[in-house]
Design a protein around this motif. Sequence first.
Motif, PDB file in Angstrom:
ATOM      1  N   GLY A 187     -19.591  -2.751  15.876  1.00  0.00           N
ATOM      2  CA  GLY A 187     -18.659  -3.887  14.985  1.00  0.00           C
ATOM      3  C   GLY A 187     -17.047  -3.808  14.796  1.00  0.00           C
ATOM      4  N   PHE A 188     -17.366  -2.993  13.891  1.00  0.00           N
ATOM      5  CA  PHE A 188     -16.256  -2.734  12.142  1.00  0.00           C
ATOM      6  C   PHE A 188     -15.789  -1.979  13.518  1.00  0.00           C
ATOM      7  N   ALA A 189     -16.006  -1.006  14.285  1.00  0.00           N
ATOM      8  CA  ALA A 189     -15.105   0.278  15.093  1.00  0.00           C
ATOM      9  C   ALA A 189     -13.657  -0.166  15.595  1.00  0.00           C
ATOM     10  N   GLY A 190     -12.877   0.896  15.043  1.00  0.00           N
ATOM     11  CA  GLY A 190     -11.327   0.214  15.472  1.00  0.00           C
ATOM     12  C   GLY A 190     -11.040   1.494  16.524  1.00  0.00           C
ATOM     13  N   GLU A 191     -11.264   1.830  16.823  1.00  0.00           N
ATOM     14  CA  GLU A 191     -11.103   2.486  17.661  1.00  0.00           C
ATOM     15  C   GLU A 191     -11.849   3.190  18.792  1.00  0.00           C
ATOM     16  N   GLN A 192     -11.661   3.348  19.837  1.00  0.00           N
ATOM     17  CA  GLN A 192     -12.817   3.737  20.900  1.00  0.00           C
ATOM     18  C   GLN A 192     -13.472   4.900  20.866  1.00  0.00           C
ATOM     19  N   GLU A 193     -13.197   5.516  20.476  1.00  0.00           N
ATOM     20  CA  GLU A 193     -13.683   6.964  20.122  1.00  0.00           C
ATOM     21  C   GLU A 193     -15.263   7.536  18.959  1.00  0.00           C
ATOM     22  N   SER A 194     -14.538   6.104  18.108  1.00  0.00           N
ATOM     23  CA  SER A 194     -15.373   5.420  17.027  1.00  0.00           C
ATOM     24  C   SER A 194     -16.586   4.329  17.160  1.00  0.00           C
ATOM     25  N   TYR A 195     -16.184   3.758  18.300  1.00  0.00           N
ATOM     26  CA  TYR A 195     -17.647   2.611  18.723  1.00  0.00           C
ATOM     27  C   TYR A 195     -18.062   3.139  19.529  1.00  0.00           C
ATOM     28  N   ASP A 196     -17.438   4.243  20.797  1.00  0.00           N
ATOM     29  CA  ASP A 196     -18.294   4.810  20.910  1.00  0.00           C
ATOM     30  C   ASP A 196     -19.488   5.684  20.393  1.00  0.00           C
ATOM     31  N   ALA A 197     -19.333   6.278  19.584  1.00  0.00           N
ATOM     32  CA  ALA A 197     -19.948   7.351  19.586  1.00  0.00           C
ATOM     33  C   ALA A 197     -21.194   6.062  18.125  1.00  0.00           C
ATOM     34  N   ALA A 198     -20.302   5.240  17.460  1.00  0.00           N
ATOM     35  CA  ALA A 198     -21.713   4.568  17.098  1.00  0.00           C
ATOM     36  C   ALA A 198     -22.601   4.227  17.618  1.00  0.00           C
ATOM     37  N   TYR A 199     -21.647   3.381  18.826  1.00  0.00           N
ATOM     38  CA  TYR A 199     -23.471   1.965  20.361  1.00  0.00           C
ATOM     39  C   TYR A 199     -23.750   3.682  20.317  1.00  0.00           C
ATOM     40  N   ARG A 200     -23.855   5.120  20.833  1.00  0.00           N
ATOM     41  CA  ARG A 200     -24.676   6.170  21.157  1.00  0.00           C
ATOM     42  C   ARG A 200     -26.260   6.552  20.161  1.00  0.00           C
TER      43      ARG A 200
END
Length: 342
Positions: A187-200
């Motif tokens: 939810g707090f990821a500010g960049e796509q790459e960080s979000y993608d890794a967190a989601y996985r």
Amino acid sequence: MAQQTYVEKSFERDTNYITDRIVADPQDGPDGDGARQWPVEAGRYRLVAARACPWANRTLIVRRLLGLEDAISLGLCGPTHDQDSWTFDLDPGGIDPVLGIPRLKDAYEKRFPGYPRGITVPAIVEETSGEVVTNDFAQITLDFSTQWTAFHREGAPDLYPEALRDEMTEVMDRVYREVNNGVYRCGFAGEQESYDAAYRRLWDALNWLEERLATRRFLMGDTITEADVRLFTTLARFDPVYHGHFKCNRSKLTELPVLWAYARDLFQTPGFGDTTDFVQIKQHYYVVHRDINPTGIVPLGPDLSGWLTPHGREELGGRPFGDGTAPGPPPAAEVVPEGHGA
């Protein structure tokens, strides 16, 4: 009111808490980490929580399961806060009736003038001095189980069985890293790459939990433990908040057959659903996180009536409270407002 910002390139939680403990046999002076030990004493401390917060919700559940309501009083903050502090806006005049303060920050500042870190719930405050004792949420509930035994109700369950503690630590650590904190990492990821890794990472962990719980009723086997409390507070918030607001949207909880049945089993167990306030949960996340939801609009959905439908987990056997019994009804002053539950 001024609002804090939450989004960052890659979210890292600040875990520098006040590590003082309240224990049955306190030792004089600080320990090796500089933490102080306070004595267990009924009527001395006030638990300050917020129903909206998953970390605080843990303490509400454990306190109720163990029957500590008469030993440790409860102050409840409202669901929203500004960048300065949680506030007692649910109380008449916006003042906690026992501590006599409008902001939780006042208790932190009373003990640590100029306290430099976040003002977090849950926190335990000494009633007479008005000083914060600890906000170390993970240790608070373990100490409720192990240090406050003299004040447990008759029939209180063993939420932290000694024989299971090594395995429990591994399970709870993974649940914390990948699920409890994992939804925030999305939810707090500010960049796509960080979000993608967190989601996985999050969904790898939820897949693991689906598999683990397919053959056992609770995380550690046949009875409820601290591990289940810690997972439940995230699951209860998943569809109302984390699926959409935090973009954890591969599937809804209601689409995960094992975890959805498990979550309903717990929700329908005294101590879990009756401490869960879906209205305040949604208000907190959607109103406070303005950098994610700039309008502050709180969604009307989802439909929460499914929480009360049959779950079928009894087929796996087990006894939720082990050799203990279920707690009685919550104190009248602590009942979740009508219309705020499922």
